[in-house]
Design a protein around this motif. Structure first.
Motif, PDB file in Angstrom:
ATOM      1  N   ILE A  54     106.447  75.612 -15.868  1.00 58.66           N
ATOM      2  CA  ILE A  54     106.280  74.178 -16.128  1.00 58.66           C
ATOM      3  C   ILE A  54     107.644  73.549 -15.891  1.00 58.66           C
ATOM      4  CG2 ILE A  54     105.737  72.419 -17.847  1.00 58.66           C
ATOM      5  CD1 ILE A  54     103.997  74.487 -19.268  1.00 58.66           C
ATOM      6  N   PRO A  55     107.782  72.676 -14.912  1.00 58.88           N
ATOM      7  CA  PRO A  55     109.118  72.145 -14.599  1.00 58.88           C
ATOM      8  C   PRO A  55     109.671  71.299 -15.738  1.00 58.88           C
ATOM      9  CG  PRO A  55     107.431  70.966 -13.360  1.00 58.88           C
ATOM     10  CD  PRO A  55     106.740  72.114 -14.025  1.00 58.88           C
ATOM     11  N   SER A  56     110.960  71.428 -15.965  1.00 55.46           N
ATOM     12  CA  SER A  56     111.595  70.658 -17.037  1.00 55.46           C
ATOM     13  C   SER A  56     111.505  69.165 -16.771  1.00 55.46           C
ATOM     14  CB  SER A  56     113.056  71.074 -17.191  1.00 55.46           C
ATOM     15  OG  SER A  56     113.767  70.865 -15.975  1.00 55.46           O
ATOM     16  N   SER A  84      97.583  79.811 -14.010  1.00 54.31           N
ATOM     17  CA  SER A  84      98.333  81.073 -14.091  1.00 54.31           C
ATOM     18  C   SER A  84      99.812  80.771 -14.244  1.00 54.31           C
ATOM     19  CB  SER A  84      98.081  81.925 -12.836  1.00 54.31           C
ATOM     20  OG  SER A  84      96.722  82.287 -12.727  1.00 54.31           O
ATOM     21  N   LEU A  85     100.124  79.767 -15.053  1.00 56.29           N
ATOM     22  CA  LEU A  85     101.505  79.371 -15.274  1.00 56.29           C
ATOM     23  C   LEU A  85     102.237  80.425 -16.100  1.00 56.29           C
ATOM     24  CD1 LEU A  85     100.850  75.620 -16.112  1.00 56.29           C
ATOM     25  CD2 LEU A  85     101.681  76.549 -13.940  1.00 56.29           C
ATOM     26  N   SER A  86     103.518  80.591 -15.818  1.00 58.04           N
ATOM     27  CA  SER A  86     104.317  81.601 -16.508  1.00 58.04           C
ATOM     28  C   SER A  86     105.639  80.983 -16.955  1.00 58.04           C
ATOM     29  CB  SER A  86     104.553  82.798 -15.583  1.00 58.04           C
ATOM     30  OG  SER A  86     105.199  82.384 -14.388  1.00 58.04           O
ATOM     31  N   GLY A  87     106.529  81.825 -17.468  1.00 60.43           N
ATOM     32  CA  GLY A  87     107.801  81.332 -17.961  1.00 60.43           C
ATOM     33  C   GLY A  87     107.648  80.729 -19.347  1.00 60.43           C
ATOM     34  N   SER A  88     108.728  80.164 -19.823  1.00 58.74           N
ATOM     35  CA  SER A  88     108.720  79.591 -21.162  1.00 58.74           C
ATOM     36  C   SER A  88     108.569  78.081 -21.096  1.00 58.74           C
ATOM     37  CB  SER A  88     110.027  79.952 -21.892  1.00 58.74           C
ATOM     38  OG  SER A  88     111.150  79.482 -21.146  1.00 58.74           O
ATOM     39  N   ASN A 113      95.294  79.629 -22.114  1.00 59.91           N
ATOM     40  CA  ASN A 113      94.808  80.459 -21.000  1.00 59.91           C
ATOM     41  C   ASN A 113      95.708  80.374 -19.776  1.00 59.91           C
ATOM     42  OD1 ASN A 113      92.666  81.351 -22.539  1.00 59.91           O
ATOM     43  ND2 ASN A 113      91.175  79.949 -21.646  1.00 59.91           N
ATOM     44  N   ASN A 114      96.997  80.677 -19.997  1.00 60.74           N
ATOM     45  CA  ASN A 114      97.970  80.854 -18.936  1.00 60.74           C
ATOM     46  C   ASN A 114      98.687  82.170 -19.185  1.00 60.74           C
ATOM     47  OD1 ASN A 114      98.275  78.432 -17.002  1.00 60.74           O
ATOM     48  ND2 ASN A 114      98.044  77.412 -18.987  1.00 60.74           N
ATOM     49  N   ALA A 115      99.888  82.317 -18.659  1.00 63.35           N
ATOM     50  CA  ALA A 115     100.699  83.505 -18.917  1.00 63.35           C
ATOM     51  C   ALA A 115     102.072  83.090 -19.414  1.00 63.35           C
ATOM     52  CB  ALA A 115     100.817  84.341 -17.643  1.00 63.35           C
ATOM     53  N   LEU A 116     102.105  82.023 -20.204  1.00 63.09           N
ATOM     54  CA  LEU A 116     103.363  81.495 -20.712  1.00 63.09           C
ATOM     55  C   LEU A 116     103.956  82.421 -21.763  1.00 63.09           C
ATOM     56  CD1 LEU A 116     102.189  77.785 -21.058  1.00 63.09           C
ATOM     57  CD2 LEU A 116     103.763  78.682 -19.334  1.00 63.09           C
ATOM     58  N   GLY A 117     105.272  82.569 -21.735  1.00 62.38           N
ATOM     59  CA  GLY A 117     105.953  83.441 -22.678  1.00 62.38           C
ATOM     60  C   GLY A 117     107.076  82.726 -23.392  1.00 62.38           C
ATOM     61  N   GLY A 118     107.910  83.507 -24.061  1.00 70.51           N
ATOM     62  CA  GLY A 118     109.017  82.927 -24.788  1.00 70.51           C
ATOM     63  C   GLY A 118     108.582  82.349 -26.118  1.00 70.51           C
ATOM     64  N   ALA A 134     101.322  84.468 -23.767  1.00 72.68           N
ATOM     65  CA  ALA A 134     102.143  85.604 -24.180  1.00 72.68           C
ATOM     66  C   ALA A 134     103.349  85.099 -24.959  1.00 72.68           C
ATOM     67  CB  ALA A 134     102.579  86.415 -22.965  1.00 72.68           C
ATOM     68  N   LEU A 135     103.130  84.066 -25.778  1.00 73.92           N
ATOM     69  CA  LEU A 135     104.212  83.494 -26.565  1.00 73.92           C
ATOM     70  C   LEU A 135     104.722  84.513 -27.581  1.00 73.92           C
ATOM     71  CD1 LEU A 135     102.668  79.951 -27.181  1.00 73.92           C
ATOM     72  CD2 LEU A 135     104.401  80.571 -25.486  1.00 73.92           C
ATOM     73  N   THR A 136     106.027  84.521 -27.808  1.00 74.81           N
ATOM     74  CA  THR A 136     106.648  85.514 -28.686  1.00 74.81           C
ATOM     75  C   THR A 136     107.447  84.824 -29.783  1.00 74.81           C
ATOM     76  OG1 THR A 136     108.584  85.635 -27.232  1.00 74.81           O
ATOM     77  CG2 THR A 136     106.800  87.196 -26.804  1.00 74.81           C
TER      78      THR A 136
END
Length: 409
Positions: free
Chosen positions: A275-277, A294-298, A317-322, A344-346
């Motif tokens: 997701i762009p800042s 299928s977005l990723s990153g934090s 329902n994405n692949a976001l983490g952090g 995949a939030l942590t």
């Protein structure tokens, strides 16, 4: 219902009846009368044609009409007579919400003075749109939505330079979006959703010729390719709906230049990347829907606090983490809903969530969050009440499918 409420309702109905009688008297309108009887009396400006019956007569071309409004609760049926083309002085046609059938007659193309509207939405029209309608360069509203039309959008539509609203949604349009859309400098509404359009979103949608665009609705089609970077040139845009397509690639950083967008829905595609800042520059955002991609990153933590109008954040329902950004707590006066499940939030639940005093729904299920509730919640207070991690406004909370331990008090 008390007598006072019943009295108000009765007065409201009486007032409504008086208004209708006034309009009927002004236009010579009798509720339920045949449209063929009403037309000769209301000519040349036939306004407020409601509660009429029958079919449009073939004699319509002899009445010298300059305006023709037959809409709402008027079960006008049958086809559009070709004799409409004889009404060369017509400036407006409004046939909204009838049961008209058949195709659009090419004779409509002779109505060179038509400038206010050609509105035949919510009927049962079939067939195609005559390419010659492109000759109607002065028309402001072309509205054919909610019919059963099936056609390629003609390239000639680009010649309708005066068009303010193009509403063709809820039909069965196929083919691609013509690049000539970029030649319509007055266009503010482009509504092509819920059709069967294919191909990419043409970069011309963001050309200088469409700088006035405020509402771009292309959702519910089969569009593919990437989100064009040229969309960032649409600085007047208020709504961007591209959901429910087959778009791929990343969200362009240029989208951050659309600072007046309040409603952005890019969900239900196959978008990838972060997701762009730059999204955080869109300070007018009230609804941000990026779910089912299928977005990723934090999440862009350092910038989220700038979205001070954001009410609904749906990124599930994405692949976001952090971690969940503590900066969300800066949205205390606006945020009503956070749906971030299925990522995949942590990390832990940030205590700043307690500042979201209007939050009603929080769903963080099926992530990788952890917290010992027995040891963590007793350190958080709100209004001096213990065990207060989240505000009183919360109606729905789902933290299932994480690594939380202990007991919920």
């Amino acid at each position: 219902m008390g007598w006072f409420s019943m009295g108000l309702a009765a007065h409201a109905k009486t007032a409504q009846a008086i208004v209708f009688v006034f309009l009927a008297a002004h236009q010579g309108l009798v509720a339920g009368e045949p449209v063929s009887d009403w037309l000769p009396r209301c000519a040349p400006e036939c306004r407020d044609g409601r509660d009429l019956t029958g079919t449009l007569p073939t004699t319509i071309g002899t009445y010298g009409l300059t305006r023709l409004d037959v809409y709402i609760n008027s079960p006008i049926h049958g086809t559009l007579p070709t004799e409409l083309g004889d009404l060369t002085g017509l400036t407006r046609i409004w046939f909204h919400n009838n049961v008209l059938t058949g195709s659009l007659p090419t004779e409509l193309c002779r109505l060179s003075n038509l400038e206010a509207a050609l509105e035949i939405s919510e009927n049962s029209l079939t067939g195609s749109m005559p390419t010659c309608l492109g000759r109607l360069s002065k028309i402001e509203v072309l509205s054919l939505y909610a019919n059963e039309l099936r056609f390629f959008i003609p390239t000639e539509i680009g010649r309708m330079a005066g068009l303010d609203r193009l509403w063709l949604h809820r039909n069965s349009l196929n083919g691609t979006i013509p690049t000539q859309i970029g030649q319509m400098p007055s266009l503010r509404w482009l509504h092509l959703s819920d059709n069967s359009l294919i191909g990419p979103i043409p970069s011309e949608v963001g050309a200088s010729g469409t700088a006035s665009l405020q509402y771009l609705d292309l959702d519910g089609n089969a569009l593919n390719g990437s989100v064009p970077t040229q969309i960032g040139r649409l600085t007047e845009l208020r709504r961007l709906h591209l959901f429910g397509n087959a778009l791929t690639g990343s969200i362009p950083t240029q989208i951050g230049a659309c600072t007046q967008v309040a409603d952005m829905a890019l969900d239900s595609n196959s978008l990838t990347g972060h997701i762009p800042s730059e999204v955080a520059r869109m300070a007018a955002l009230e609804q941000l829907y990026l779910f089912s991609n299928s977005l990723s990153g934090s999440l862009p933590a350092a910038h989220l606090g700038g979205l001070t109008s954001l009410a609904q954040l749906r990124i599930y329902n994405n692949a976001l983490g952090g971690p969940i950004p503590a900066e969300l707590g800066l949205l205390s006066t606006s945020l009503l809903q956070i749906l971030a499940y299925g990522n995949a939030l942590t990390g832990t639940l940030p205590s700043e969530l307690a500042k979201l005093t209007r939050l009603q729904t929080l769903n963080l299920a099926d992530n990788r969050l952890f917290r010992d509730l027995d040891q963590g919640l007793d350190q958080l207070y709100l209004d001096r009440e213990p065990w207060k991690l989240l505000p009183d406004s919360l109606i729905s909370l789902d933290l299932s499918g994480n690594s939380l331990s202990g007991t919920v008090p």
